[in-house]
Scaffold this active site. Sequence first.
Site: not given
Length: 425
Positions: A15-16, A125, A13, A40-41, A221
Site C-alpha cells: 500500500g505504498k 512480472t 504491495d 504497480g501502485h 516492491q
Amino acid sequence: MSAIVLIGSQWGDEGKGKITDFLAEKADCVVRYQGGSNAGHTVEVLDQQFKLHLIPSGILYPNTRCIVGNGVVVDMGELINELERLQSQGIDTKNLRISSRAPLVLPYHKKIDNLEDRATNIGTTKRGIGPTYADKINRTGFRISDLLDSRAYFEPRLEAQVKQKNRIIEEIYGEAGFDYRELLTELQEQVERLRPYIADTSLLIYQALKEGQKVLFEGAQGTLLDIDHGTYPFVTSSHPIAGGACVGAGVGPTCIDRVIGVAKAYTTRVGEGPFPTELHDADGDMLQRRGMEFGTTTGRKRRCGWLDAVILRYAVRLNGLTDLAITKLDVLDEFALVKICTGYKYKGTLINEFPESIEVLEGCEPVYMELPGWQQDITGATEYEQLPPNARRYLDVIYDLTGVKQTLIAVGPKRSQTIVQEQIF
Ligand code: IMP
C-alpha cells in the site's frame, strides 16, 4: 525533516502508493529510485482510480515535482502509455523528470524475461526487469542518454547487442528475434516524445535538498524482494531497501532524515518462494477477498497470510526504520481471532531472526500470538482513539514486537482514511 525514504517492509504491495500519495501532498519532490514497470501502485482520489507503474504517485498533485531516478529501468513505450493515460484522466504531467542515466528496458529484455522465467519459475512480472539489470551490470545495456548521443555511437552497439540477444532467443529458445533497424526507429521516436522530460535528476534532487525542499524517495516492491537481502532467488533484481535510494537517485546517505516502512496489517506475496505465514484456508480466502489481493501489474491472485513480526524486525534492521505506516487494518475487521507470527520453529528450535538460507526459511513453522478480533467496521475512524480497543491492542503488539512507532495507520483506500499519529514533513 526534508528527505524521507518510504519503503515496503514485506514482499511488496504494502500500500505504498496510498501512503506516498498521502505524503506527496506536502512534498516538493517525489523520487522513484529502483525497479521499473514491474511496480504497480493504485491510488484512489475523489472516486477516480489511478494505476501507476513507472511514474511516482506524486504526479497527482499539480505542484509536486516527480522524478524517475537513474536506478529505475525504463520501458519508454510503457512510460509513454502511462503519461497518455494520466493526461486523459486530466492529470498535468509537466513536472515529471526522467534520469538520462536510467537503463532502457528493450523488447528483447521482455522476451528473454518471459522465456527464462519458464525455466527458473520465479514468477516474474515479465516486464524485462531482470535481463535489463543484468545488462546494466554486465555493461552491455543502454541508457536513455545513449539515444541522445550521435547515432554513429549508438547504432553499431545496438546492432551488436541485438545480434547477441537474437542468438539466445533463436538458438536456445527457437523463437523469432528482433530487427535492430526497426528497434532503432522505434526507440528514436520514443525518446523524442520523452525528450522534454529527460534531465540530470541527481543534480535536480541535490538542488532541491540544498534549497530545503521536502523530498520523498518512493521505494517500489519490498524489503524481502531485495536482490541481496530478500528471499533469493525469489526476488526482484534491484534494491528496494532504503539504501537503494542513495544509489538509485544519486544522493549521499547523509541527506536522509527519516525512513518510513510501509507494512500491511497482514502479509501477502505474489510469485513463487517461501512464505512462512501463508494461509491455505478460509482465513486466507477472507484476507484475499476482503483485501482485494490481486497484483496491479499482472492481475495475479496474491498469496495471503498473517502478519509476520520476524519479517518486520528484519525490515527495521535493514532499512533503519524510524517509522511504520500500517495499511489495510480494516481488512481484518471481520475476523473473530487474529494472529501475529512472533518467531519461527525450525527443526524444534525457536528462531527469532529472519534466516539467511532459503532452505531453512522453507522449513520454518510460524509461532503465533493469538489476539481477539474487533469485528467492527473501522473504515470511518479518523483518530487512533476511535479505533476499537482490540484493534488498538493489535497495533500495540506490533509496536512491542518491532519497537518502531506507527506514524500512519490506513483504514481504507481513500486519502481521507488515514489516521495520522504524527505529522511527517
Ligand atoms: P520481477 O521484478 O518482474 O523480476 O519479478 C521478480 C519477483 O518479484 C516476482 O516474484 C514478482 O512477483 C515480484 N515482484 C516484482 N514487482 C513486484 C511488486 O511491485 N509487488 C510485488 N511483487 C513484485
